[in-house]
Design a protein around this motif. Sequence first.
Motif, PDB file in Angstrom:
ATOM      1  N   ILE A 155     -43.464 106.572  23.350  1.00  0.00           N
ATOM      2  CA  ILE A 155     -43.844 106.902  24.724  1.00  0.00           C
ATOM      3  C   ILE A 155     -42.684 107.626  25.404  1.00  0.00           C
ATOM      4  O   ILE A 155     -41.598 107.072  25.548  1.00  0.00           O
ATOM      5  CB  ILE A 155     -44.199 105.633  25.524  1.00  0.00           C
ATOM      6  N   SER A 159     -48.327 110.252  30.547  1.00  0.00           N
ATOM      7  CA  SER A 159     -49.563 110.490  29.799  1.00  0.00           C
ATOM      8  C   SER A 159     -49.580 109.681  28.509  1.00  0.00           C
ATOM      9  O   SER A 159     -50.629 109.155  28.102  1.00  0.00           O
ATOM     10  CB  SER A 159     -49.719 111.985  29.485  1.00  0.00           C
ATOM     11  N   ASP A 160     -48.419 109.556  27.858  1.00  0.00           N
ATOM     12  CA  ASP A 160     -48.326 108.710  26.662  1.00  0.00           C
ATOM     13  C   ASP A 160     -48.619 107.254  27.018  1.00  0.00           C
ATOM     14  O   ASP A 160     -49.279 106.532  26.261  1.00  0.00           O
ATOM     15  CB  ASP A 160     -46.927 108.801  26.048  1.00  0.00           C
ATOM     16  N   ALA A 162     -50.568 106.119  29.235  1.00  0.00           N
ATOM     17  CA  ALA A 162     -52.006 105.927  29.463  1.00  0.00           C
ATOM     18  C   ALA A 162     -52.759 105.614  28.172  1.00  0.00           C
ATOM     19  O   ALA A 162     -53.872 105.079  28.217  1.00  0.00           O
ATOM     20  CB  ALA A 162     -52.590 107.170  30.128  1.00  0.00           C
ATOM     21  N   LYS A 163     -52.146 105.906  27.034  1.00  0.00           N
ATOM     22  CA  LYS A 163     -52.789 105.635  25.742  1.00  0.00           C
ATOM     23  C   LYS A 163     -52.626 104.176  25.313  1.00  0.00           C
ATOM     24  O   LYS A 163     -53.120 103.783  24.262  1.00  0.00           O
ATOM     25  CB  LYS A 163     -52.192 106.554  24.673  1.00  0.00           C
ATOM     26  N   HIS A 164     -51.930 103.379  26.136  1.00  0.00           N
ATOM     27  CA  HIS A 164     -51.663 101.973  25.804  1.00  0.00           C
ATOM     28  C   HIS A 164     -52.124 101.077  26.961  1.00  0.00           C
ATOM     29  O   HIS A 164     -51.303 100.516  27.689  1.00  0.00           O
ATOM     30  CB  HIS A 164     -50.174 101.777  25.526  1.00  0.00           C
ATOM     31  N   PRO A 165     -53.444 100.913  27.129  1.00  0.00           N
ATOM     32  CA  PRO A 165     -53.968 100.143  28.267  1.00  0.00           C
ATOM     33  C   PRO A 165     -53.643  98.657  28.230  1.00  0.00           C
ATOM     34  O   PRO A 165     -53.800  97.975  29.230  1.00  0.00           O
ATOM     35  CB  PRO A 165     -55.484 100.373  28.168  1.00  0.00           C
ATOM     36  N   TYR A 189     -53.523 109.831  36.007  1.00  0.00           N
ATOM     37  CA  TYR A 189     -53.271 109.674  34.572  1.00  0.00           C
ATOM     38  C   TYR A 189     -54.303 108.807  33.852  1.00  0.00           C
ATOM     39  O   TYR A 189     -54.284 108.729  32.627  1.00  0.00           O
ATOM     40  CB  TYR A 189     -51.890 109.056  34.353  1.00  0.00           C
ATOM     41  N   LEU A 191     -54.427 105.495  34.086  1.00  0.00           N
ATOM     42  CA  LEU A 191     -53.757 104.271  33.643  1.00  0.00           C
ATOM     43  C   LEU A 191     -54.668 103.057  33.820  1.00  0.00           C
ATOM     44  O   LEU A 191     -55.437 102.972  34.778  1.00  0.00           O
ATOM     45  CB  LEU A 191     -52.468 104.042  34.436  1.00  0.00           C
TER      46      LEU A 191
END
Length: 304
Positions: A155, A159-160, A162-165, A189, A191
Motif C-alpha cells: 500500500i 487508492s491502494d 481502498a482495496k483492503h476494506p 476513494y 473506502l
Amino acid sequence: MMKWRKSICWAILLVFIFSIGFVGGCGKEEAQTSEDKIVIASKQFAESYILAHMAAILLKEKAGLDVDTSKIGMGATELLHPALVSGQIDLYPEYTGTAWMVVLKQPVLHDREEIYNRVKEDYQDKFKIACLPPLGFQNTFAIAMPKEKAEELNITTISDLAKHPGLTLVGDSTTWTRPDVYPGLQKTYGLNLKKKMVDTNFFYEALAQGQGDVTTCFSTDGRLKEYNFTVLQDDKNFFPPYDAMYVVRSEILKKHPEIEEKALKPLFGAIDEKTMIDLNYQVEVEKKDPAEVAREFLKSKGLI
C-alpha cells in the motif's frame, strides 16, 4: 460634647467616602489594564501552541504590547471562533481549510490561493475578522500507517488502501463527521474501513499497539518520524489546503496596526513544512516547552 460627636461622625464619613473612592479607582485601573492586553489563544496541539507563543513573543518584544497567554490551549475551532467574534480573545492561529469548511461550511476547494482569498473576504464581511497572510506551510490531513504493514500489503496510495476494506481506521468523533476527513475519503476513494475510536492525542500510540491499521494524521506532525509511519499518497488530491495563518479581530488590528506591521509580518511566508515538522518534533517527541521552542526559532531567524 456635641462638637466632639460631630467631629467623630464627620471623620467616619470622610473615611467611608475615601474608601469607596479608592476601591472604585482601583477597579477602573484594573479594568483598563485588562482591556489593553491582547488575548492570544490556540488549539490544543503542539503546532498551535508554538505559533501562538511566537505571536505572543513578537507582539510583546517587537510591538511593545501587553499580552495575555492564558487562553493558549483553549480548544478547537468550534470554541475559538465564537470567542474571537465575541471579543473574549483577540488572535489565534487558524488554517484556511478549517475556516472554509468548518466555520463557513463551504464545499471542498483545492486551490491554495483561492481558498485563502475567499476565507479572507468572508471573514471580514461576516465576522469583522482579519486573516493575515499565510505563514508559508500547510498542515493538511493525511493518512498514515506503519511502514512494515504498508510494505506487507503493498500500500503506497489511498487508492491502494481502498482495496483492503477489512482494515481498521483509528480516529476520534470528528474523523467520522468532518466532510474533509472520512466522509469525503469514503466518497472519493470508496473506502470501507472499520472504526476504532480513541482520544485525539493517542492515535499513534493506538496504531503502534496494534489497535488499528491506519490513522489520520497531520502532514507536519513531528511524531511521524518517531513511529516510522508511512504517509500514503493522496493520489486523487482529495485533501484540501490547510495553510496556517493568524486570525485577529479587525477592531484590535485597527487600534494596533503594529500587530501586523511590526510583530507578525516577518513570519509571513517564512515557515516551510520541514521547519514546522522539526519544531513540532521538539515539543511532541523531545518534550520541550512550546514557548521556548518558539523563542529559539525566532532567535535563530534574527526576529528577536
